[in-house]
Scaffold this active site. Structure first.
Site, PDB file in Angstrom:
ATOM      1  N   SER A  96      -1.368   4.751   5.553  1.00  0.00           N
ATOM      2  CA  SER A  96      -2.218   3.751   6.210  1.00  0.00           C
ATOM      3  C   SER A  96      -2.798   2.754   5.215  1.00  0.00           C
ATOM      4  CB  SER A  96      -3.365   4.436   6.957  1.00  0.00           C
ATOM      5  OG  SER A  96      -2.846   5.187   8.014  1.00  0.00           O
ATOM      6  N   ASP A 149      -3.232   8.270  15.250  1.00  0.00           N
ATOM      7  CA  ASP A 149      -2.552   8.858  14.085  1.00  0.00           C
ATOM      8  C   ASP A 149      -2.829  10.353  13.949  1.00  0.00           C
ATOM      9  OD1 ASP A 149      -1.225   8.689  11.418  1.00  0.00           O
ATOM     10  OD2 ASP A 149      -3.256   9.037  10.649  1.00  0.00           O
ATOM     11  N   HIS A 192       2.172   2.205  11.102  1.00  0.00           N
ATOM     12  CA  HIS A 192       3.362   3.067  11.010  1.00  0.00           C
ATOM     13  C   HIS A 192       3.344   3.978  12.216  1.00  0.00           C
ATOM     14  CE1 HIS A 192       0.543   6.233  10.064  1.00  0.00           C
ATOM     15  NE2 HIS A 192       0.019   5.439   9.136  1.00  0.00           N
ATOM     16  N   HIS A 239       4.013  10.831   8.685  1.00  0.00           N
ATOM     17  CA  HIS A 239       4.423   9.511   9.165  1.00  0.00           C
ATOM     18  C   HIS A 239       5.940   9.412   9.151  1.00  0.00           C
ATOM     19  CE1 HIS A 239       0.374   7.991   7.328  1.00  0.00           C
ATOM     20  NE2 HIS A 239       0.198   8.800   8.353  1.00  0.00           N
TER      21      HIS A 239
END
Ligand SMILES: [Zn+2]
Length: 372
Positions: free
Chosen positions: A88, A263, A306, A334
């Site tokens: 991030s 996330d 992402h 990720h």
């Protein structure tokens, strides 16, 4: 030479009228071009929000989602300078500064030198600025818009960087990094000296009467609760609150809003966590779009840094649970997949196509007409 007949006369009249019309249109053209620039940009980042995350909410929604209100959609390539898979910090820095950097970097280039962020450029050009998040405000995504540190883990240094700017409003968690510090400083006191109202509970936010002061909202020692716990409508409320506050600046504003915990649902491989966080983010998007529709000079950009989890909507026709959808994950981390970019408002058409995440910065700078 014969005299022009009636038909020829009429033709020449039509011709001169057309010429006048053409002249009128061309003289209006420059102002039309100027109208295509936004005064305000609201950049909304759903951390870890890939297409499957959005699709899952759409498939389980009982009504139309705000994501469906966008006409201009593109894709952002998210790699960082040192890895195909970004974190991030590098992902947000690419959007805030326009350069690819290494994973973990907060507003610094690969050589660890600070880069000017879009928020700092906005400040320099007299615009109002704000950050809103559902995590600790010193966490990677909001931090990359305001701070310059070689590592995302330097939360207390990042908190100090907030005081090096004139940001008008920031709302999130992270109070501990401001007033329970290793160096003994109480940054909340320093913020007050610098004309900030420091709010430390959501009740203070709900009841806040705007004064001629800046606003620092630090509503949790660390992160705000999950939607599944007790966050309520903090994010949509804060979106409206920030817009109402910043719109008073006649020169315009730049506002970044993060749906931080989409996330974390991905890291936890928890589809329900993702769905609840994404639906909350969607309501916040609706608030931004409602304002942009009325205002006419506001560009709303919604994207992600992402994708997280390698989230997939698996299943088969025999499986009757969740209408046959069986959410699956391939990783707790990720992934390298592209993420969508949605845009609405003046300049939105520039966001179609496939481009690097750094282009989001370039497009914002160009639309704001900032010199770098
Ligand atoms: Zn993450």
């Amino acid at each position: 030479m014969h005299k022009p007949n009636k038909k020829m006369k009429r033709n020449s009249t039509i011709l001169s009228l057309s010429l006048i019309l053409l002249l009128c249109i061309s003289s209006f053209a420059p102002s039309k071009k100027m109208d295509a620039r936004p005064t305000n940009i609201i950049l909304m980042i759903g951390d870890g929000m890939g297409l499957s995350q959005i699709s899952y909410s759409l498939l389980t929604a009982t009504q139309k989602m705000n994501f469906e209100r966008f006409n201009y959609i593109g894709f952002s390539r998210t790699s960082s300078s040192n890895h195909k898979i970004t974190d991030s910090a590098a992902g947000a820095t690419a959007m805030s500064c326009g350069r690819k950097t290494y994973n973990g970097a907060i507003g610094v280039f690969t050589n660890k030198q600070p880069m000017t962020t879009i928020l700092e450029l906005a400040e320099k050009n007299g615009l109002a600025t704000g950050l809103v998040a559902t995590c600790d405000i010193t966490h990677a995504t909001p931090a990359a818009f305001i701070a310059h540190q070689p590592s995302r883990n330097m939360y207390q240094e990042i908190a100090k960087d907030f005081l090096a700017t004139d940001i008008d409003l920031f709302l999130g968690g992270g109070l501990d990094n401001f007033n329970k510090r290793k160096d003994g400083d109480d940054l909340t006191r320093q913020l007050r000296v610098r004309n900030y109202d420091v709010l430390t509970s959501l009740a203070e936010l709900w009841n806040y009467e705007p004064k001629n002061k800046k606003v620092a909202g630090l509503f949790a020692p660390k992160h705000l609760p999950k939607m599944q716990e007790s966050r309520g409508d903090y994010l949509p409320f804060s979106t409206n609150f920030a817009i109402d506050y910043l719109k008073k600046n006649k020169k315009g504003f730049f506002l970044m809003i993060e749906g931080s915990q989409i996330d974390w649902g991905g890291h936890d491989n928890d589809a329900e966590y993702i769905r609840r966080e994404l639906n909350d983010f969607d309501i916040a998007i609706g608030k931004a779009l409602d304002f942009a529709e009325l205002n006419g000079n506001t560009l709303v950009i919604v994207t992600a840094d992402h994708e997280t989890g390698g989230f997939a909507l698996s299943g088969n026709e025999d499986d009757k649970t969740q209408d046959g959808i069986e959410p699956k994950f391939i990783t707790k981390n990720h992934t390298a997949t592209m993420v969508p970019v949605f845009a609405y408002g003046p300049g939105a058409s520039k966001f179609t196509g496939i481009y690097e995440n750094t282009a989001i910065f370039d497009k914002m700078v160009e639309l704001f007409n900032f010199s770098r």
